[in-house]
Design an enzyme around this catalytic site. Structure first.
Site, PDB file in Angstrom:
ATOM      1  N   ASN A 145     -27.263  58.670  26.936  1.00 29.10           N
ATOM      2  CA  ASN A 145     -28.594  59.006  27.456  1.00 29.10           C
ATOM      3  C   ASN A 145     -28.544  59.628  28.843  1.00 29.10           C
ATOM      4  OD1 ASN A 145     -30.009  58.046  25.173  1.00 29.10           O
ATOM      5  ND2 ASN A 145     -29.850  55.942  25.927  1.00 29.10           N
ATOM      6  N   CYS A 184     -29.823  55.715  37.979  1.00 24.81           N
ATOM      7  CA  CYS A 184     -29.143  56.694  38.826  1.00 24.81           C
ATOM      8  C   CYS A 184     -28.292  57.590  37.940  1.00 24.81           C
ATOM      9  CB  CYS A 184     -28.300  56.009  39.899  1.00 24.81           C
ATOM     10  SG  CYS A 184     -26.923  55.045  39.279  1.00 24.81           S
ATOM     11  N   HIS A 224     -27.465  58.535  31.694  1.00 26.85           N
ATOM     12  CA  HIS A 224     -27.632  57.732  32.906  1.00 26.85           C
ATOM     13  C   HIS A 224     -26.508  56.703  32.968  1.00 26.85           C
ATOM     14  CE1 HIS A 224     -30.582  54.871  30.615  1.00 26.85           C
ATOM     15  NE2 HIS A 224     -29.331  54.575  30.350  1.00 26.85           N
TER      16      HIS A 224
END
Length: 422
Positions: free
Chosen positions: A316, A353, A318
């Site tokens: 995904n 993040c 991340h």
């Protein structure tokens, strides 16, 4: 031909004197037949050789005549080639036997893998780590063997290893239930709506860490949590004794992977997941204490310059939530890491993040009096993982217990000025 030569080696038959004499008598006639090779004399006295058949076989350098029945003379008295029979036309049996043996051993090996059974009760019951659905189709169970590269300096599995087992079991649960879409644990309806699961809270209690070679059994199931959340619980047991090693409980919400904003659970998705919900209490009682934010003035240990690697990203795009735990512990004081082991933690994930993020890890020991007298009991630490601009990524609280009686009495005092920075 090989079979004929082998037979002749055990039952040699020598040519009769009449045959030898006939060959000598024919030398003056201008045409002779030697073992199937016909020679004719030309007018100039030279010989022309014409090969009509193969030379007789030899064994250890000695010419072997196959059999009196196979050596015949034609009407002119010349020796003719042996007639074709079933025996001298057989294939090379050694090659055929080698092929049959290879096929047999390959089939036996494949059958052994399919019919594999543990030979000792402490061996891995699930050798391929596939897992299975148990308890009325609501609980997923999977076994893991602790590998040598999954243990740390304490000769036990690291907390990251434990968390990876939890995550792997959760994903395999979704896949075994037939709801795995194109995303990372997303159902087909979630994939159509660009939705993914993200964890917002995690609580873990570790009673004992497994060691190299141990086999652990992980059970996982899901339950409803409020209107737009889902709770997933795990229990890790020693597969040999059944003792509980770790308990974990987590809260998950949905996020749009395009807008990166949280989303409510659509009714279509709810219809997919609700049949798998268990009506159960969390395996870890919720810690209602608020996780206090750390800042530069309250943090005692700081680690800067933490950056994600490409391998830290999941599908995904991340950072995997297990990686955050490693970053949090980067700022934990070394004397605690050397003398104690992590017994429990509570984490709040506040934002994600990406690969271009630059992070800082902050840690504070909650009670300095307890820190100076570490023999008295557990030590509690507060943690914060933040971006360089100050945005919070994860808040955390950890508790540490003495590793063993030998090490607990030799713990150095943690100097508050030992701040790590890059």
């Amino acid at each position: 031909m090989v079979a004929t030569a082998a037979t002749s080696a055990f039952f040699p038959v020598f040519s009769s004197p009449d045959s030898s004499g006939s060959k000598k008598k024919q030398l003056g006639n201008g045409s002779i037949n030697l073992g199937g090779i016909t020679t004719k004399s030309s007018s100039s006295g030279s010989l022309q050789v014409k090969a009509n058949a193969q030379a007789p076989p030899k064994t250890n350098g000695t010419k072997v005549v196959t059999s009196p029945m196979e050596v015949s003379k034609n009407e002119d008295g010349y020796c003719s080639p042996p007639p074709r029979t079933f025996i001298n036309q057989l294939p090379d049996w050694s090659m055929l036997l080698a092929a049959i043996t290879t096929v047999f051993f390959a089939s036996e090996k494949q059958w052994t893998m399919l019919d594999w059974k543990p030979k000792r009760p402490d061996m891995l019951i699930d050798p391929f780590g596939i897992g299975r659905i148990v308890q009325d189709g609501l609980v997923f169970r999977q076994n893991f063997s602790i590998r040598s590269y999954e243990i740390g300096a304490d000769r036990t599995a690291s907390i990251e290893t434990v968390m990876n087992h939890l995550q792997e079991t959760a994903l395999n649960h979704v896949r075994s239930a037939g709801m795995l879409g194109d995303g990372f644990g997303s159902t087909p309806e979630m994939c159509q709506k660009n939705l993914i699961w993200v964890v917002t809270r995690m609580q873990v209690v570790v009673d004992r860490y497994p060691t190299w070679g141990d086999v652990v059994q992980v059970d996982s199931w899901v339950s409803a949590s409020g209107k737009n959340c889902m709770r997933r619980d795990w229990v890790i047991r020693d597969s040999k004794t059944g003792d509980i090693l770790t308990r974990a409980s987590s809260i998950w919400v949905m996020m749009n992977k395009v807008t990166r904003r949280l989303s409510k659970i659509p009714e279509e998705v709810r219809g997919e997941i609700e049949p798998y919900f268990m009506n159960s209490e969390p395996v870890v009682a919720e810690d209602s204490r608020k996780l206090v934010k750390l800042d530069d003035s309250s943090a005692e240990y700081v680690r800067k310059g933490l950056t994600p690697r490409w391998s830290d990203l999941d599908v995904n795009q991340h950072v995997n939530n297990v990686k955050y735990i490693g970053w949090i512990l980067e700022s934990a004081p070394l004397p605690i890491l050397e003398s104690r082991e992590l017994s429990s933690m509570s984490l709040e994930y506040r934002r994600e993040c990406g690969r271009d993020s630059m992070l800082q890890s902050l840690t504070a020991v909650s009670d300095r009096g307890a820190e100076n007298s570490v023999n008295l009991g557990e030590i509690e630490c507060r943690h914060l993982l933040r971006l360089e601009d100050g945005s919070e990524v994860v808040r955390g609280r950890t508790q540490w217990r003495p590793k063993n009686s030998e090490s607990s009495g030799n713990v150095a005092q943690i100097p508050p000025e030992s701040i790590i920075g890059i």
